[in-house]
Design a protein around this motif. Structure first.
Motif, PDB file in Angstrom:
ATOM      1  N   LEU A  49       0.823  -1.202   0.000  1.00  0.00           N
ATOM      2  CA  LEU A  49       0.000   0.000   0.000  1.00  0.00           C
ATOM      3  C   LEU A  49       0.865   1.263   0.000  1.00  0.00           C
ATOM      4  N   LYS A  50       0.459   2.271  -0.776  1.00  0.00           N
ATOM      5  CA  LYS A  50       1.211   3.507  -0.908  1.00  0.00           C
ATOM      6  C   LYS A  50       0.292   4.703  -0.695  1.00  0.00           C
ATOM      7  N   ARG A  51       0.588   5.484   0.336  1.00  0.00           N
ATOM      8  CA  ARG A  51      -0.278   6.617   0.652  1.00  0.00           C
ATOM      9  C   ARG A  51      -0.231   7.678  -0.447  1.00  0.00           C
ATOM     10  N   GLU A  52       0.894   7.781  -1.179  1.00  0.00           N
ATOM     11  CA  GLU A  52       0.971   8.803  -2.221  1.00  0.00           C
ATOM     12  C   GLU A  52      -0.039   8.550  -3.339  1.00  0.00           C
ATOM     13  N   ASN A  53      -0.425   7.298  -3.533  1.00  0.00           N
ATOM     14  CA  ASN A  53      -1.458   7.024  -4.531  1.00  0.00           C
ATOM     15  C   ASN A  53      -2.783   7.656  -4.128  1.00  0.00           C
ATOM     16  N   LEU A  54      -3.129   7.543  -2.846  1.00  0.00           N
ATOM     17  CA  LEU A  54      -4.386   8.125  -2.378  1.00  0.00           C
ATOM     18  C   LEU A  54      -4.391   9.630  -2.597  1.00  0.00           C
ATOM     19  N   ARG A  55      -3.298  10.281  -2.249  1.00  0.00           N
ATOM     20  CA  ARG A  55      -3.208  11.733  -2.413  1.00  0.00           C
ATOM     21  C   ARG A  55      -3.305  12.122  -3.883  1.00  0.00           C
ATOM     22  N   ASP A  56      -2.533  11.444  -4.745  1.00  0.00           N
ATOM     23  CA  ASP A  56      -2.513  11.806  -6.162  1.00  0.00           C
ATOM     24  C   ASP A  56      -3.873  11.582  -6.809  1.00  0.00           C
ATOM     25  N   TRP A  57      -4.490  10.440  -6.502  1.00  0.00           N
ATOM     26  CA  TRP A  57      -5.799  10.154  -7.104  1.00  0.00           C
ATOM     27  C   TRP A  57      -6.861  11.132  -6.613  1.00  0.00           C
ATOM     28  N   MET A  58      -6.820  11.473  -5.315  1.00  0.00           N
ATOM     29  CA  MET A  58      -7.806  12.421  -4.811  1.00  0.00           C
ATOM     30  C   MET A  58      -7.656  13.769  -5.507  1.00  0.00           C
ATOM     31  N   GLN A  59      -6.431  14.241  -5.650  1.00  0.00           N
ATOM     32  CA  GLN A  59      -6.231  15.539  -6.285  1.00  0.00           C
ATOM     33  C   GLN A  59      -6.753  15.528  -7.718  1.00  0.00           C
ATOM     34  N   ARG A  60      -6.564  14.423  -8.406  1.00  0.00           N
ATOM     35  CA  ARG A  60      -7.040  14.345  -9.782  1.00  0.00           C
ATOM     36  C   ARG A  60      -8.558  14.225  -9.852  1.00  0.00           C
TER      37      ARG A  60
END
Length: 757
Positions: free
Chosen positions: A53-64
Motif C-alpha cells: 500500500l502507498k499513501r501517495e497514490n491516495l493523495r494523487d488520485w484524490m487531487q485528480r
C-alpha cells in the motif's frame, strides 16, 4: 480508604512500568472460515498486502478526481469513470463501464425573496476563497439545490418548524399553529433531508426551505472555513429530497434497470418526487428570513446559534419561492472490475464505493474511493505474483449515488437474477476520515467484522482499531454499549438503514452486507458544498491519509478473507442474539406506549372534571387515545427460540470442522456456501414491507419517517408506532415465518457440516 490507597499505588507502578518498558501490542490474528492449517498462510498474505500500500497514490488520485465538479451526467463524471476503469485494467481486472439512463433534474430558476415586512433577495451562491484552489472552478458546478424537488412558484407566510420532523408538528399544534397554505423553513439535521418536505406537504405546506444552522455545523462548533473546518455563512448543503424510503434509484424505473429501452413511468406518476418545491440555503441567507418572523418564541430545544431570538411565526415574514428544473435523462457510468475466482467463480465478493459528487467531493466520496482503489491495486499485485482467490472479486465504482443511489440500484435491478444466484457478500464504503472504525451491516457478519478489526492497527494509537473502538464505547458509550464492551466477545455492529450503496444489495436482493469507514475526529461543515475540496480535506480531515490507508487495510482484509476462506465466514450466534434484542425492544415499546397512553388519558379525565366544575371556563378536551392492546408476541418469541438453537448448532459444527482441519470436498463447500448465502435471502419476502414493496428485507429497512435511520423488524415496529394494531399482529406472524425460514437454512448448513465432519 486503605483499598483505595493501594489501588492508586498499583496504578502508579503500572504507569511507571509502561513508560520504562513500553508494551508493543500484538494484533490478534484469527480468520474464521479458514481451516487452522491455512491461517498462517493468510496472515503472511495480509502482511504482504500491507507492504504494497502507498499513501501517495491516495493523495494523487484524490487531487485528480476532485479537481473538477463531477456530478452524475457531467463531462468530468465520465472522465473520472474512464480513468478509474483504466486503472483497474492496468491492475489486471476484467473491467467494463456499464451505462444507465436516469432522471436527473438540474435547476433553471432559483429565486427566494423575503417580500414582507421588509425585502431581501437570497444570494443562493457560495463565493470562491483564495485559500481553496478549486472553489473558483465552478463553471461546471451545480448551484445549491435539492434534486427531485418539483417545480413551483409559491408565496406565503413563513413558519419555522425546527428540524421539520413529525414530532415538531406536534409542538406547532400545541401552539395552535397550522402550516396549511404556508411556506416552512426547517434546519438541517436530526433526520435525512427528504423527510422535511415530505412531512411539510403532509401537513399542507406549499413550500419548504432547508437551511444549515451554525449550531449544528457552523461557528457554534468551531472556526469556520477557511480558518477552520466548519461551515461558513454562505456554505450550502446540496442533496436529494426524493422519497427514498419508498424506493431508491431512478424515480421512473422502479424494480427494473434504467437501460435505454426500459419502460418508464410518466414523471407525474413518479411517487418519490416531492409534492412541494424545496430549496436549501446558507445561514447567511436564512438570517434575514428568521429575523423577520414573529409569533411565539421557539422552545429552547428549537433555538439555533444565529444572533436572533428564534420565533416560530406564522408571519409577519412572507416569502416568495420560485423553482424551475430541466427534467432530463442523463447517463450514469458504473465501473465494474472482476478478478475471476479459481475454485468458485460463481460466488461473488462485491466491493463498492461511489465516484460521483455534488461538486468536488474530496471527502464525499473520493476519500473512500481512493482507499478502495489502493486496496484493489494491492490485491491485483498479489494476484500477479501468483495468488488466486477461490471466489470471484468484483470491484464497483458507482455513479449517481448522491441523487438517490442511482448507479448501484439500477445495476442491482438490471442483474437481479444473476446476483440472486451468485452474490455472496457486498462490502461498501463511502466517505472516510480520521478517528474510529465504524461498521454496520448484516449481523451474520458481526463476528467476521470483529476479527478483521482486531487485525488492523490504528495509525494514531498503535493498538488495533477494534481495541480503540472498544475503549471509546467503554468511556463514552451508552449504558448498554459499556456493558456489551465489557461482557461480549464481539462489539456490536450497527444495523443498516439507508444512505449509501449497500441498500439495493441488502434490502432489495437480500445479500449479506457491510458498510465500513473511519471518522469521529474529523468534524467539519464542508458536506455537500463547494468547499468539500482537496484543500479542505488535506487540512482538516485526514492530512496524511493515515486513515485512508487504514480503510484500505480493513477493506482489503475483508475482501481477501471472504474470497479465499474455506467456508464463507458467516456465524449465527451474534445474529440470533441481536434479533433477541430487537424482539425485546418491541415488547418494551408496547409496554411504554400503554403506560404513556394510560397516563395521558388519566390527566385528560382529571382536567375535564376540573373544568366541568368551573362554569366560567368552556373546555373541549383533546380526544382520548385508544388503549394499547396486549399484542401476542408468542409466535415471534417461539421463532426466536428456534433460531437461537439453530445458531448454536451451526456455530458449534463450524468450529469443530475448521479447527479439526478436515477439508470438505469442493462440491460440499460449494453446497455449504450456497446455503450460507441463502440465509440472508431467507430474510426477504417477495411482497416486501407494507406500502413499500421494493424493500423486501424483514429485519432491516430505512424508516418511513427517518429516511437514512434504520428500523429493525420494520413491519412490526412501524405498525406499532402508527398504532395500527391489526397490521402489527399480521406482521408479527410474517416476521416469525421469516425467522423460521432462516432457521431452516441454518439447520441445513449445520447438518451438512456435522455429516462431513
Amino acid at each position: 480508604m486503605l483499598k483505595g490507597h493501594r489501588n492508586v499505588s498499583i496504578s502508579s507502578l503500572l504507569i511507571f512500568l509502561l513508560i520504562v518498558f513500553p508494551v508493543q501490542p500484538a494484533l490478534a490474528f484469527s480468520t474464521y472460515g479458514f481451516v487452522a492449517a491455512r491461517q498462517r498462510e493468510q496472515e503472511e498474505r495480509e502482511a504482504r498486502f500491507d507492504a504494497l500500500l502507498k499513501r501517495e497514490n491516495l493523495r494523487d488520485w484524490m487531487q485528480r478526481l476532485s479537481a473538477r465538479p463531477h456530478h452524475v451526467g457531467s463531462p468530468a463524471g465520465r472522465e473520472n469513470a474512464e480513468f478509474i476503469a483504466a486503472q483497474f485494467r492496468s491492475w489486471g481486472y476484467q473491467t467494463e463501464i456499464e451505462e444507465f439512463k436516469v432522471l436527473f433534474p438540474t435547476p433553471r430558476t432559483r429565486l427566494l425573496e423575503l417580500v414582507a415586512p421588509e425585502t431581501y433577495r437570497a444570494r443562493l451562491e457560495e463565493p470562491s476563497l483564495k485559500e481553496d484552489r478549486t472553489s473558483s472552478n465552478v463553471g461546471e458546478a451545480l448551484p445549491p439545490y435539492n434534486a427531485y424537488s418539483v417545480d413551483g412558484d409559491v408565496t406565503g407566510e413563513l413558519v419555522y418548524v425546527n428540524y421539520g420532523l413529525p414530532r415538531d408538528y406536534e409542538v406547532l399544534r400545541e401552539h395552535g399553529i397550522d402550516v396549511r397554505g404556508k411556506i416552512v423553513i426547517a434546519r438541517y439535521g436530526a433526520s435525512w433531508r427528504g423527510i422535511k418536505p415530505k412531512v411539510a406537504a403532509e401537513h399542507g405546506a406549499i413550500g419548504c426551505i432547508i437551511y444549515s444552522d451554525p449550531r449544528d455545523d457552523g461557528y457554534f462548533q468551531g472556526d469556520v472555513y477557511p480558518k477552520g473546518a466548519w461551515r461558513n455563512e454562505w456554505g450550502v448543503q446540496r442533496g436529494s429530497v426524493a422519497d427514498m424510503p419508498l424506493y431508491p434509484g431512478d424515480p421512473l424505473t422502479p424494480n427494473v434497470g434504467a437501460t435505454e429501452g426500459a419502460k418508464r413511468l410518466d414523471r407525474k406518476e413518479a411517487p418519490t418526487l416531492t409534492k412541494i418545491p424545496v430549496l436549501p440555503i446558507s445561514y447567511g441567507d436564512a438570517l434575514p428570513l428568521l429575523r423577520a418572523l414573529g409569533g411565539p418564541v421557539a422552545p429552547p430545544e428549537w433555538r439555533g446559534a444565529l444572533p436572533i431570538t428564534y420565533h416560530i411565526g406564522p408571519g409577519p415574514a412572507r416569502v416568495h419561492l420560485k423553482l424551475e428544473f430541466d427534467w432530463k435523462l442523463v447517463p450514469a457510468y458504473d465501473v465494474i472490475a472482476r478478478l475471476p475466482g479459481a475454485e468458485f467463480p460463481d460466488e461473488w465478493i462485491i466491493r463498492g464505493n461511489h465516484h460521483d459528487a455534488w461538486v468536488f467531493g474530496a471527502d464525499d466520496p473520493v476519500s473512500g474511493l481512493v482507499a478502495m482503489m489502493e486496496e484493489a491495486r494491492a490485491i491485483g499485485q498479489l494476484v500477479q505474483s501468483g495468488w488466486r482467490p477461490k471466489r470471484t472479486i468484483v470491484y464497483c465504482a458507482w455513479d449517481g449515488e448522491e441523487p438517490g443511489l442511482l448507479g448501484s440500484t439500477e445495476w442491482v435491478e438490471a442483474h437481479a437474477a444473476e446476483l440472486h444466484q451468485k452474490a455472496a457478500v457486498y462490502i461498501n464504503s463511502d466517505s472516510n476520515g480520521r478517528g474510529f472504525l465504524g461498521v454496520g451491516g448484516s449481523h451474520t457478519l458481526e463476528r467476521f467484522a470483529n476479527e478483521t478489526a482486531r487485525a488492523v492497527a490504528d495509525p494514531q494509537k498503535g493498538i488495533s482499531v477494534w481495541e480503540r473502538l472498544r475503549d471509546l464505547r467503554l468511556v463514552r458509550g451508552s449504558a448498554d454499549e459499556r456493558r456489551d464492551a465489557r461482557e461480549r466477545r464481539d462489539l456490536r455492529i450497527a444495523a443498516l438503514g439507508s444512505g449509501s450503496d449497500y441498500t439495493p444489495f441488502l434490502q432489495h436482493i437480500g445479500i449479506a452486507s457491510l458498510n465500513i469507514g473511519y471518522g469521529g475526529e474529523d468534524g467539519g461543515g464542508s458536506y455537500h458544498s463547494n468547499y468539500d475540496s482537496f484543500d479542505h480535506f488535506t487540512r482538516f480531515i485526514d492530512p496524511n491519509f493515515d486513515y485512508g490507508l487504514a480503510l484500505a487495510k480493513t477493506g482489503g482484509r475483508l475482501v481477501m478473507r471472504l474470497a479465499d476462506a474455506d467456508v464463507l465466514p458467516l456465524a449465527f450466534g451474534n445474529f440470533a442474539d441481536t434479533i433477541g434484542t430487537y424482539v425485546r425492544e418491541l415488547m418494551r415499546l408496547t409496554d411504554s406506549m400503554r403506560e404513556e397512553t394510560e397516563e395521558r388519558n388519566r390527566l385528560l379525565d382529571e382536567r375535564a372534571l376540573t373544568n366541568v366544575a368551573d362554569p366560567k371556563e368552556r373546555y373541549v378536551p383533546p380526544e382520548r387515545e385508544a388503549p394499547v392492546p396486549y399484542l401476542n408476541f408468542a409466535p415471534l418469541q417461539n421463532a426466536l427460540v428456534r433460531l437461537q438453537e439453530a445458531a448454536r448448532r451451526y456455530d458449534r459444527a463450524a468450529e469443530r470442522a475448521l479447527s479439526g482441519g478436515r477439508t470438505l470436498s469442493r462440491e460440499q463447500r460449494a453446497a455449504l456456501d450456497r446455503l450460507l448465502t441463502e440465509t440472508e435471502r431467507a430474510m426477504t419476502r417477495d411482497e416486501g414491507l407494507p406500502r413499500r414493496p421494493w424493500f423486501k428485507h424483514q429485519i432491516y429497512a430505512p424508516g418511513f419517517y427517518t429516511g437514512y435511520g434504520v428500523k429493525t423488524l420494520p413491519g412490526v415496529r412501524e405498525a406499532i408506532e402508527q398504532r395500527n394494531w391489526d397490521e402489527a399482529t399480521r406482521e408479527i406472524e410474517v416476521v416469525a415465518q421469516t425467522l423460521r425460514a432462516v432457521a431452516d437454512k441454518i439447520e441445513q448448513a449445520a447438518k451438512m457440516l456435522e455429516e462431513a465432519s
